[in-house]
Design an enzyme around this catalytic site. Sequence first.
Site, PDB file in Angstrom:
ATOM      1  CB  CYS A 116      -0.944  -0.005   1.195  1.00 21.09           C
ATOM      2  SG  CYS A 116      -1.998  -1.447   1.244  1.00 21.09           S
ATOM      3  CG  HIS A 260      -3.201   3.389   2.602  1.00 24.78           C
ATOM      4  ND1 HIS A 260      -3.765   3.096   1.378  1.00 24.78           N
ATOM      5  CD2 HIS A 260      -3.147   2.207   3.283  1.00 24.78           C
ATOM      6  CE1 HIS A 260      -4.034   1.800   1.329  1.00 24.78           C
ATOM      7  NE2 HIS A 260      -3.671   1.238   2.465  1.00 24.78           N
ATOM      8  CG  ASN A 290      -6.582  -0.836   1.597  1.00 21.06           C
ATOM      9  OD1 ASN A 290      -5.941  -0.397   0.641  1.00 21.06           O
ATOM     10  ND2 ASN A 290      -5.994  -1.324   2.673  1.00 21.06           N
TER      11      ASN A 290
HETATM   12  C1  LIG Z   1      -9.724  -6.099  10.211  1.00 22.47           C
HETATM   13  C2  LIG Z   1     -10.355  -5.198  11.284  1.00 22.47           C
HETATM   14  C3  LIG Z   1     -11.442  -4.343  10.633  1.00 22.47           C
HETATM   15  C4  LIG Z   1     -10.977  -6.077  12.327  1.00 22.47           C
HETATM   16  O1  LIG Z   1     -11.575  -5.268  13.328  1.00 22.47           O
HETATM   17  P1  LIG Z   1     -11.384  -5.609  14.873  1.00 22.47           P
HETATM   18  O2  LIG Z   1     -12.259  -4.689  15.613  1.00 22.47           O
HETATM   19  O3  LIG Z   1      -9.907  -5.566  15.148  1.00 22.47           O
HETATM   20  O4  LIG Z   1     -11.953  -7.057  14.958  1.00 22.47           O
HETATM   21  P2  LIG Z   1     -11.196  -8.400  15.420  1.00 22.47           P
HETATM   22  O5  LIG Z   1     -10.144  -8.773  14.411  1.00 22.47           O
HETATM   23  O6  LIG Z   1     -10.771  -8.239  16.842  1.00 22.47           O
HETATM   24  O7  LIG Z   1     -12.382  -9.419  15.344  1.00 22.47           O
HETATM   25  C5  LIG Z   1     -13.492  -9.313  16.208  1.00 22.47           C
HETATM   26  C6  LIG Z   1     -14.508 -10.339  15.774  1.00 22.47           C
HETATM   27  O8  LIG Z   1     -15.106  -9.913  14.528  1.00 22.47           O
HETATM   28  C7  LIG Z   1     -15.046 -10.987  13.613  1.00 22.47           C
HETATM   29  N1  LIG Z   1     -14.968 -10.465  12.261  1.00 22.47           N
HETATM   30  C8  LIG Z   1     -13.873 -10.192  11.522  1.00 22.47           C
HETATM   31  N2  LIG Z   1     -14.242  -9.747  10.309  1.00 22.47           N
HETATM   32  C9  LIG Z   1     -15.596  -9.721  10.294  1.00 22.47           C
HETATM   33  C10 LIG Z   1     -16.560  -9.353   9.324  1.00 22.47           C
HETATM   34  N3  LIG Z   1     -16.202  -8.902   8.113  1.00 22.47           N
HETATM   35  N4  LIG Z   1     -17.865  -9.448   9.669  1.00 22.47           N
HETATM   36  C11 LIG Z   1     -18.249  -9.875  10.869  1.00 22.47           C
HETATM   37  N5  LIG Z   1     -17.382 -10.255  11.829  1.00 22.47           N
HETATM   38  C12 LIG Z   1     -16.074 -10.168  11.534  1.00 22.47           C
HETATM   39  C13 LIG Z   1     -13.824 -11.769  13.992  1.00 22.47           C
HETATM   40  O9  LIG Z   1     -13.884 -13.088  13.476  1.00 22.47           O
HETATM   41  C14 LIG Z   1     -13.909 -11.718  15.505  1.00 22.47           C
HETATM   42  O10 LIG Z   1     -14.836 -12.672  15.904  1.00 22.47           O
HETATM   43  P3  LIG Z   1     -14.566 -13.562  17.225  1.00 22.47           P
HETATM   44  O11 LIG Z   1     -14.482 -12.551  18.338  1.00 22.47           O
HETATM   45  O12 LIG Z   1     -15.724 -14.458  17.278  1.00 22.47           O
HETATM   46  O13 LIG Z   1     -13.247 -14.256  16.975  1.00 22.47           O
HETATM   47  C15 LIG Z   1      -9.285  -4.292  11.943  1.00 22.47           C
HETATM   48  O14 LIG Z   1      -8.416  -5.052  12.732  1.00 22.47           O
HETATM   49  C16 LIG Z   1      -8.483  -3.547  10.926  1.00 22.47           C
HETATM   50  O15 LIG Z   1      -8.997  -2.685  10.254  1.00 22.47           O
HETATM   51  N6  LIG Z   1      -7.158  -3.846  10.821  1.00 22.47           N
HETATM   52  C17 LIG Z   1      -6.334  -3.243   9.807  1.00 22.47           C
HETATM   53  C18 LIG Z   1      -6.401  -4.085   8.576  1.00 22.47           C
HETATM   54  C19 LIG Z   1      -6.008  -3.356   7.343  1.00 22.47           C
HETATM   55  O16 LIG Z   1      -6.606  -2.356   7.033  1.00 22.47           O
HETATM   56  N7  LIG Z   1      -5.019  -3.859   6.599  1.00 22.47           N
HETATM   57  C20 LIG Z   1      -4.497  -3.265   5.436  1.00 22.47           C
HETATM   58  C21 LIG Z   1      -3.411  -2.314   5.840  1.00 22.47           C
HETATM   59  S1  LIG Z   1      -2.642  -1.573   4.468  1.00 22.47           S
END
Ligand SMILES: CC(C)(COP(=O)(O)OP(=O)(O)OC[C@H]1O[C@@H](n2cnc3c(N)ncnc32)[C@H](O)[C@@H]1OP(=O)(O)O)[C@@H](O)C(=O)NCCC(=O)NCCS
Length: 333
Positions: A116, A260, A290
């Site tokens: 990215c 970004h 993204n």
């Molecule tokens: C991916 C992201 C949105 C997840 O949000 P979060 O609040 O951290 O959520 P978690 O990973 O702790 O997951 C919480 C729960 O939601 C669930 N979950 C994850 N994706 C889900 C979705 N699309 N829909 C519903 N539930 C979802 C998980 O499985 C987890 O369930 P569990 O508690 O039963 O295990 C967040 O971590 C994020 O934005 N990270 C950065 C990723 C990114 O942008 N990467 C590219 C960088 S260039």
Amino acid sequence: MSTSFGVMLLGTGSSLPVRSLCNGDFPASLDTSDEWIRSRTGIAERRIAAVHETAVSLGLAAARRALESAQIRPTELDMIICATVTADMLVPSAACLLQAGLQCRPIPSFDVNAACTGFLYGLSIATQFIRTGSCRHILVVGTETLSRIADFSDRTTCVLFGDGAGAVVVGASEEAGRGEHWFRLYSDGRRGDYIRLNGARLRPPGSSAQEPRPSDEFDFLRMKGREVYKFAVRTIIDLVGEILFECNLSPADIDLVIPHQVNQRIIDAAFADLDFPVNKLMVNLDRYGNTSAASIPIALDEAIRTGRAAPGDRVLLIAFGGGLTWAGGVWTI
Ligand SMILES: CC(C)(COP(=O)(O)OP(=O)(O)OC[C@H]1O[C@@H](n2cnc3c(N)ncnc32)[C@H](O)[C@@H]1OP(=O)(O)O)[C@@H](O)C(=O)NCCC(=O)NCCS
């Protein structure tokens, strides 16, 4: 403030697939919801490439628009840099295919892989060639078809990404006060496993050349979402702080921030900590998700075409991504 005149943004362009995939369009089997995706990411929809659309075809359309707005003919280009992790093929590079598509002279063309952060790496490389006088006009493209490397059975990744392309033409200029002011690039490969995409159909490192290919199965993008989230917020805070310090600027001196387009929560958390007013943040991730290396040039093009950024404005650009990589800088456009 270390100031460098002579590297100007001459034109911008972007291209997005027509097909939109809204949060509600994911199949019930994915076990997600519009409410979950919007509240955790800010994304409402993303564009998905049609069968005939590729990273190169989207990049070509964005490049043509950038050249048109710069009023530069393809034959006047001295170099093409393409940032992508979803090139149509490994060889020839996407940049070479763009060079052929645009019918340029036999100029240097190459791809940059910094995930990215790739577009800002490419832009920074371009400025070096212009500043030394080796090149007068360079096309920098960020283009991705992330839908082709997303696992649509993995709800933790597939909802985040979209397809698209953005491009800029940069060139030499004598105009004082406009152009690139300061840029810094970083990487930390020790945290490479945070965001990972194995080369499809390559023998894995350590296997002998005689071994048959392990599997024809494509390996999709994998990510440690929580770790990436923390890294992203920290990185924005630290790098924007560094940029402001090095350039002797305060948030009041910045007209527009183009981060970004990763996640509304990440952007909100970081820039609230930095005391940036929300009206200085360019955000379009709600519509496009993204788009990795394409996200900053798409947002920059939109900002210029909609009048959110005008000539003379001081724009702060910041990106981070797989590698890990991160980069940022300030331009007066
Ligand atoms: C991916 C992201 C949105 C997840 O949000 P979060 O609040 O951290 O959520 P978690 O990973 O702790 O997951 C919480 C729960 O939601 C669930 N979950 C994850 N994706 C889900 C979705 N699309 N829909 C519903 N539930 C979802 C998980 O499985 C987890 O369930 P569990 O508690 O039963 O295990 C967040 O971590 C994020 O934005 N990270 C950065 C990723 C990114 O942008 N990467 C590219 C960088 S260039």
